[in-house]
Design a protein around this motif. Sequence first.
Motif, PDB file in Angstrom:
ATOM      1  N   GLY A 123      32.254  50.581 -11.046  1.00  0.00           N
ATOM      2  CA  GLY A 123      31.389  51.200 -11.841  1.00  0.00           C
ATOM      3  C   GLY A 123      30.718  51.791 -10.543  1.00  0.00           C
ATOM      4  N   PHE A 124      31.426  51.691  -9.014  1.00  0.00           N
ATOM      5  CA  PHE A 124      29.898  52.143  -8.235  1.00  0.00           C
ATOM      6  C   PHE A 124      30.866  53.672  -7.856  1.00  0.00           C
ATOM      7  N   PRO A 125      29.890  54.631  -7.284  1.00  0.00           N
ATOM      8  CA  PRO A 125      29.938  55.430  -6.764  1.00  0.00           C
ATOM      9  C   PRO A 125      30.883  56.017  -5.651  1.00  0.00           C
ATOM     10  N   PHE A 126      31.687  56.518  -5.104  1.00  0.00           N
ATOM     11  CA  PHE A 126      32.283  56.168  -3.939  1.00  0.00           C
ATOM     12  C   PHE A 126      31.511  56.169  -3.003  1.00  0.00           C
ATOM     13  N   GLU A 127      30.228  57.252  -2.754  1.00  0.00           N
ATOM     14  CA  GLU A 127      29.222  57.452  -1.442  1.00  0.00           C
ATOM     15  C   GLU A 127      28.733  56.383  -1.366  1.00  0.00           C
ATOM     16  N   SER A 128      28.234  55.480  -3.134  1.00  0.00           N
ATOM     17  CA  SER A 128      27.489  54.261  -2.525  1.00  0.00           C
ATOM     18  C   SER A 128      28.281  53.090  -2.160  1.00  0.00           C
ATOM     19  N   LEU A 129      29.471  53.435  -0.812  1.00  0.00           N
ATOM     20  CA  LEU A 129      30.150  52.255  -0.399  1.00  0.00           C
ATOM     21  C   LEU A 129      30.576  52.598   0.291  1.00  0.00           C
ATOM     22  N   VAL A 130      30.841  54.659   0.429  1.00  0.00           N
ATOM     23  CA  VAL A 130      30.381  55.061   2.034  1.00  0.00           C
ATOM     24  C   VAL A 130      29.496  55.023   3.104  1.00  0.00           C
ATOM     25  N   ARG A 131      29.009  54.742   2.189  1.00  0.00           N
ATOM     26  CA  ARG A 131      27.148  54.674   3.171  1.00  0.00           C
ATOM     27  C   ARG A 131      27.023  53.424   4.097  1.00  0.00           C
ATOM     28  N   PRO A 132      27.228  52.222   3.242  1.00  0.00           N
ATOM     29  CA  PRO A 132      27.055  51.122   4.038  1.00  0.00           C
ATOM     30  C   PRO A 132      28.607  50.954   4.980  1.00  0.00           C
ATOM     31  N   PHE A 133      29.442  51.243   4.302  1.00  0.00           N
ATOM     32  CA  PHE A 133      30.724  50.897   5.918  1.00  0.00           C
ATOM     33  C   PHE A 133      31.127  52.214   6.195  1.00  0.00           C
ATOM     34  N   PHE A 188      37.774  54.360  10.909  1.00  0.00           N
ATOM     35  CA  PHE A 188      38.270  55.583  11.568  1.00  0.00           C
ATOM     36  C   PHE A 188      38.562  56.285  10.459  1.00  0.00           C
ATOM     37  N   LEU A 189      40.144  55.899   9.653  1.00  0.00           N
ATOM     38  CA  LEU A 189      40.952  56.602   8.864  1.00  0.00           C
ATOM     39  C   LEU A 189      40.303  56.809   7.485  1.00  0.00           C
ATOM     40  N   VAL A 190      39.418  55.748   7.105  1.00  0.00           N
ATOM     41  CA  VAL A 190      38.946  55.712   5.464  1.00  0.00           C
ATOM     42  C   VAL A 190      37.568  56.577   6.155  1.00  0.00           C
ATOM     43  N   LEU A 191      36.952  56.557   6.590  1.00  0.00           N
ATOM     44  CA  LEU A 191      35.668  57.474   7.017  1.00  0.00           C
ATOM     45  C   LEU A 191      36.274  59.029   7.291  1.00  0.00           C
ATOM     46  N   TRP A 195      35.328  61.824   4.472  1.00  0.00           N
ATOM     47  CA  TRP A 195      34.500  63.244   5.463  1.00  0.00           C
ATOM     48  C   TRP A 195      35.656  64.397   5.127  1.00  0.00           C
ATOM     49  N   SER A 196      37.166  64.278   5.296  1.00  0.00           N
ATOM     50  CA  SER A 196      37.699  65.790   5.273  1.00  0.00           C
ATOM     51  C   SER A 196      38.061  65.509   3.057  1.00  0.00           C
ATOM     52  N   LEU A 205      28.162  66.128  12.308  1.00  0.00           N
ATOM     53  CA  LEU A 205      27.627  65.306  13.602  1.00  0.00           C
ATOM     54  C   LEU A 205      27.725  63.867  13.619  1.00  0.00           C
ATOM     55  N   ALA A 206      27.104  63.655  12.915  1.00  0.00           N
ATOM     56  CA  ALA A 206      27.975  62.193  12.914  1.00  0.00           C
ATOM     57  C   ALA A 206      28.568  61.634  12.947  1.00  0.00           C
ATOM     58  N   PHE A 207      29.919  62.110  11.404  1.00  0.00           N
ATOM     59  CA  PHE A 207      30.899  61.968  11.987  1.00  0.00           C
ATOM     60  C   PHE A 207      31.620  62.182  12.902  1.00  0.00           C
ATOM     61  N   LEU A 208      31.128  63.165  13.769  1.00  0.00           N
ATOM     62  CA  LEU A 208      32.009  63.790  15.041  1.00  0.00           C
ATOM     63  C   LEU A 208      31.784  62.140  16.277  1.00  0.00           C
ATOM     64  N   LEU A 209      30.016  62.465  15.577  1.00  0.00           N
ATOM     65  CA  LEU A 209      30.288  61.430  17.419  1.00  0.00           C
ATOM     66  C   LEU A 209      30.470  59.909  17.060  1.00  0.00           C
ATOM     67  N   TYR A 210      30.660  59.534  15.671  1.00  0.00           N
ATOM     68  CA  TYR A 210      31.924  58.066  15.812  1.00  0.00           C
ATOM     69  C   TYR A 210      33.179  58.046  15.559  1.00  0.00           C
ATOM     70  N   ALA A 211      33.588  59.602  15.609  1.00  0.00           N
ATOM     71  CA  ALA A 211      34.598  60.001  15.967  1.00  0.00           C
ATOM     72  C   ALA A 211      35.268  59.675  17.513  1.00  0.00           C
ATOM     73  N   VAL A 212      33.922  59.981  18.313  1.00  0.00           N
ATOM     74  CA  VAL A 212      34.319  59.740  19.438  1.00  0.00           C
ATOM     75  C   VAL A 212      34.450  58.341  20.109  1.00  0.00           C
ATOM     76  N   VAL A 213      33.222  57.923  19.892  1.00  0.00           N
ATOM     77  CA  VAL A 213      32.742  56.383  19.570  1.00  0.00           C
ATOM     78  C   VAL A 213      33.741  55.628  20.227  1.00  0.00           C
ATOM     79  N   VAL A 214      34.397  56.259  18.442  1.00  0.00           N
ATOM     80  CA  VAL A 214      35.645  54.857  17.910  1.00  0.00           C
ATOM     81  C   VAL A 214      37.097  55.006  19.145  1.00  0.00           C
ATOM     82  N   LEU A 215      36.653  56.696  19.722  1.00  0.00           N
ATOM     83  CA  LEU A 215      37.781  56.407  20.047  1.00  0.00           C
ATOM     84  C   LEU A 215      38.016  56.053  21.681  1.00  0.00           C
TER      85      LEU A 215
END
Length: 442
Positions: A123-133, A188-191, A195-196, A205-215
């Motif tokens: 019952g939860f919208p996908f975006e509402s799950l991705v936000r805290p994730f 990272f793959l889930v996000l 994103w894709s 921009l937030a996602f790309l920053l995260y991608a660099v940090v996790v790498l």
Amino acid sequence: MGHQQVLKLQKAIAWLVMFLMPIPIFLSPSSSIVFANGTIGNEALAFPLSLAMVPLVFTLSVININKVRGVKAFLYFWLLLFSLWVIGSAFASASNYPVSLMYASQWVLIFLWAGYFFSSLEGFPFESLVRPFFIGAFFGAFYIFISGFMEFLFYGTLLDAGRMTQNLVLKGQYQLAVYTPTVLAYSFLVLLVSWSSRIFPFSSLAFLLYAVVVLVALIFTGAREGLLVYFLGSFFILFLRSLRALFVCTILSIFFVFIFLSRLEEVVYWFSVSELRLLNKIARLFEEGGALGARDIMIMEYVKIIIDNPFWGVMMVPPEVISNGAATSVKSAHNFYVDVWAWAGFPGFLTYLFFSISLLFMAIASIAKSWLARGGDRVVVGASWVVIIMLLVSNNINVPLRQPLVIPLFLFCVYLMFPSRNRVGCGAVLNVERHNFLIRES
């Protein structure tokens, strides 16, 4: 408790599950500061933050068990059989080896988490799950990133031959060389799937920053599997979206592999003299006898255990404490499927194999259907790639699906493989509802 209060409670639990799931910070009962504080060579027992949610998610899975239908019920059935067998084996061993009950609880976690993800998130919208994730994943990756950066700042280099020594600066790190990079890479793959698919609640921009940090965080851990999953998953999710893309990418891959092999000696030498442990470990793969990273030796140790007792295995008792001649000093086979057979015997292996094969065929079918129809749900296809990588790559390198840190993340990916009416952002849901209201009014 009224229906609205129950719904709010379930939303709060879902938010906490999504937030804690990708955070690789551990608590230890033996630590004076609560957070794990052992080193790589001296790791006391520790638990990820998400483990605290197990009683709540199990309760919800029992309450919502009637919602587990169809294919989900089929998958859940195999996990139920596996768990019943594991629990029975543990109780049979408990009189001589009480520790078997603790290890059995670790193996059945996948059944407990599956009940929650198969029944309580629809019952939860996908975006509402991705936000805290995303918030949790960014925090977890940044924690490892800043830990490595501070170690380099304070000591002039990363210790442990180019990899962080756990808890030298920041505490709470555990399984840094194995399952922390696994959860970083799969988070990272889930996000990336989100994103894709253009269902991402934050800016690119937030996602790309995260991608660099996790790498960078993955490089600090010195784990080859994490880096392999990061790049392999990115390639599949971003580029293999059609049969035409598969053909083009295959041709380009052959070309780049040819270029790489023509400069192999130079690349291997540069990796071998690097101060980063990760690059040293990649270079050792090209040494004679080093291609498997000694995993063949560890697998053979566990194959001996299977040969000794193919039906029962060790019945949830650590092999190193058994005095029947099958003992080994290796903690695992570094191959999940061999581990299952050795620990749970042939019936446990068979039920888990049916679960894995069913899941694998589902994932392949989702991708093939998308290619043939030239479209489909991008989240389903992306999650299918992630599940395939876990089943065929990570499970044959390590034993992630018996680790409390990785299990809920994997089940979340399985949940995403099922098409959902809520596979849109919160804003889109509101717009649809507003549109329907205007139609009714007119």
